[in-house]
Design a protein around this motif. Structure first.
Motif, short mmCIF file in Angstrom:
data_model
loop_
_atom_site.label_atom_id
_atom_site.label_comp_id
_atom_site.label_asym_id
_atom_site.label_seq_id
_atom_site.Cartn_x
_atom_site.Cartn_y
_atom_site.Cartn_z
N THR A 43 0.81 -1.22 0.00
CA THR A 43 0.00 0.00 0.00
C THR A 43 0.84 1.27 0.00
O THR A 43 0.28 2.37 0.04
N SER A 47 -1.62 6.37 -5.54
CA SER A 47 -3.03 6.31 -5.93
C SER A 47 -3.52 7.71 -6.20
O SER A 47 -2.94 8.70 -5.72
N SER A 48 -4.59 7.82 -6.95
CA SER A 48 -5.15 9.13 -7.31
C SER A 48 -5.56 9.90 -6.06
O SER A 48 -6.34 9.39 -5.23
N ASN A 50 -4.12 10.22 -3.49
CA ASN A 50 -3.74 9.43 -2.32
C ASN A 50 -4.96 8.87 -1.59
O ASN A 50 -4.93 8.65 -0.38
N GLN A 52 -6.28 5.87 -2.03
CA GLN A 52 -6.08 4.46 -1.70
C GLN A 52 -7.38 3.65 -1.73
O GLN A 52 -7.77 3.04 -0.73
N TRP A 54 -8.11 0.89 -2.88
CA TRP A 54 -7.97 -0.56 -2.88
C TRP A 54 -8.44 -1.17 -1.55
O TRP A 54 -8.27 -0.60 -0.48
N GLY A 89 -11.83 -2.62 -5.63
CA GLY A 89 -11.86 -1.16 -5.67
C GLY A 89 -13.11 -0.66 -4.99
O GLY A 89 -14.22 -1.14 -5.26
N ASP A 141 -5.58 2.34 -9.90
CA ASP A 141 -4.96 2.27 -8.57
C ASP A 141 -4.83 0.82 -8.10
O ASP A 141 -3.83 0.45 -7.48
N VAL A 145 -1.29 -1.20 -6.95
CA VAL A 145 -1.05 -1.89 -5.68
C VAL A 145 -0.86 -3.39 -5.89
O VAL A 145 -0.09 -4.03 -5.17
#
Length: 220
Positions: A43, A47-48, A50, A52, A54, A89, A141, A145
């Motif tokens: 992790t 990511s877009s 930030n 996260q 996922w 997601g 994203d 990960v």
């Protein structure tokens, strides 16, 4: 300099030795503590905004792996690997912005004013955003990960294979996954019983273009 060279060599070993492994030693069990550590390291991926988005569903119970087997078209690695990790997601992942940016304030990475501005922008952009747009962000994203997780696993001496060969609708039904979550991929995690076979790649010169796409490949 010598230390940097050694670190670079170790990193290159990880990315060159990683293979998609489909035959696993069923006697090898990876502890939940170690899987948690691997997920924590994974992790660190970007990511877009930030956000996260996922989420991870770790399936390490043997009976549940057997339940997953027909959903994954009877791919043997599902039951032989130590665990199967579903990368999901979260369509509502943006709602974690308050938690994420509050932690950034506590860490001294930003002040309250910046935090408030960022959260306001995120809420305005995501609250009425089309589901398909959020899905595309989550897929990107989730891919980041997932790749990081596979490299982390290899660095620890384990093997993986990313799996798109499964029935997403049946998977969500069988494991009680709501429509809040998009299934991105499954990753089998364990210790190889047979090494993954070597593969080849396109020559980078044939797939790399500088500053503009040539007419022969641009479709013009």
């Amino acid at each position: 300099m010598e230390q940097l060279t050694t670190q670079k060599a170790a990193f290159l070993d990880v990315i060159t030795d990683r293979r998609s492994v489909r035959h696993y030693d069923p006697s090898v069990k990876i502890s939940r503590d170690e899987i948690t550590e691997m997920l924590k390291e994974a992790t660190l991926a970007p990511s877009s905004s930030n956000l996260q988005p996922w989420r991870f569903l770790v399936i390490d119970d043997q009976e549940l792996k057997e339940k997953l087997l027909p959903i994954a078209f009877n791919q043997q690695q599902v039951v032989d690997a130590s665990a199967v990790i579903a990368i999901l997601g979260d369509y509502e992942g943006f709602k974690a912005a308050e938690t994420i940016y509050s932690k950034a304030v506590d860490a001294g990475y930003m002040n309250e004013e910046v935090k408030s501005s960022l959260i306001q922008n995120i809420n305005s952009r995501y609250s009425n955003r089309e589901r398909e747009v959020i899905k595309q962000i989550a897929l990107v994203d989730g891919g980041l990960v997932a790749m990081q997780l596979m490299l982390v696993a290899k660095a620890r001496g384990y093997d993986t294979v990313p799996m798109g060969g499964y029935n997403p609708a049946k998977f969500k039904e069988a494991f009680n996954i709501s429509d809040r979550y998009e299934t991105i991929m499954l990753i089998a995690l364990g210790k190889a019983a047979q090494p993954g076979h070597p593969t080849v790649r396109l020559d980078v010169e044939d797939i790399t273009f500088w500053n503009e796409m040539p007419a022969s490949v641009s479709g013009k």
